[in-house]
Design an enzyme around this catalytic site. Structure first.
Site, PDB file in Angstrom:
ATOM      1  N   GLY A   7      43.829  43.798  41.565  1.00  0.00           N
ATOM      2  CA  GLY A   7      42.502  44.009  42.136  1.00  0.00           C
ATOM      3  C   GLY A   7      41.400  43.326  41.342  1.00  0.00           C
ATOM      4  CG  LEU A  11      44.392  39.304  41.154  1.00  0.00           C
ATOM      5  CD1 LEU A  11      43.852  40.428  42.032  1.00  0.00           C
ATOM      6  CD2 LEU A  11      45.466  38.517  41.898  1.00  0.00           C
ATOM      7  CG  HIS A  12      41.564  42.906  36.229  1.00  0.00           C
ATOM      8  ND1 HIS A  12      41.615  42.890  34.855  1.00  0.00           N
ATOM      9  CD2 HIS A  12      40.258  42.767  36.555  1.00  0.00           C
ATOM     10  CE1 HIS A  12      40.387  42.753  34.365  1.00  0.00           C
ATOM     11  NE2 HIS A  12      39.541  42.672  35.380  1.00  0.00           N
ATOM     12  CB  CYS A  13      48.150  40.816  37.575  1.00  0.00           C
ATOM     13  SG  CYS A  13      47.457  39.473  38.540  1.00  0.00           S
TER      14      CYS A  13
END
Ligand SMILES: [Zn+2]
Ligand SMILES: [Zn+2]
Length: 141
Positions: free
Chosen positions: A90, A104-106
């Site tokens: 997100g 985008l943080h994964c």
């Protein structure tokens, strides 16, 4: 809006002018480890082009294609590096974003330490964090 910014640290990483190890790079995106990881695995996927935040994305085919590609790169890396973990993907929404270059943080869970999950909760429509799937819904052309 999409010109590289000399002052932007993520632009420098995208152009590989820093010591940051790239986990993935192609003509549109690069991926690397979050400098201050909040989970068992915590990567960032960013566009090579300087797009400040999710607010600069719209229902345009090129925006949708870019975010889909970022999401797909993130999923590929997470399945490769943390196949046993639960994954989350997100974006922070302004003013909760730390760097004004879309990222985008994964995550491969668990969050470490556990309270860190608070930073990545979606807090309703005004929320600080938006799941990748939700953003893709919002910008579907
Ligand atoms: Zn930038
Ligand atoms: Zn962020």
């Amino acid at each position: 809006m999409t010109g590289a910014s000399a002052a932007c640290v993520f632009c420098q990483i995208a152009r590989a002018t820093t010591a940051t190890t790239l986990l993935h790079s192609d003509d549109r995106v690069v991926a690397f480890q979050d400098i201050n990881p909040s989970a068992y695995r915590h990567y960032l996927v960013i566009p090579v082009a300087h797009i400040p935040t999710v607010k600069d994305l719209d229902r345009r085919p090129e925006d949708f294609a870019l975010v889909s590609h970022m999401f797909q790169v993130g999923q590929t890396l997470m399945s490769r590096d943390a196949p046993q973990s639960k994954h989350r993907f997100g974006f922070h929404q302004p003013p909760f974003n730390s760097v004004d270059h879309l990222h985008l943080h994964c995550f491969a869970l668990p969050f470490i330490p556990k309270w860190k999950h608070i930073k990545y909760l979606s807090m309703g429509p005004l929320g600080g964090f938006i799941e990748a799937e939700k953003l893709l819904e919002k910008i579907t052309p």
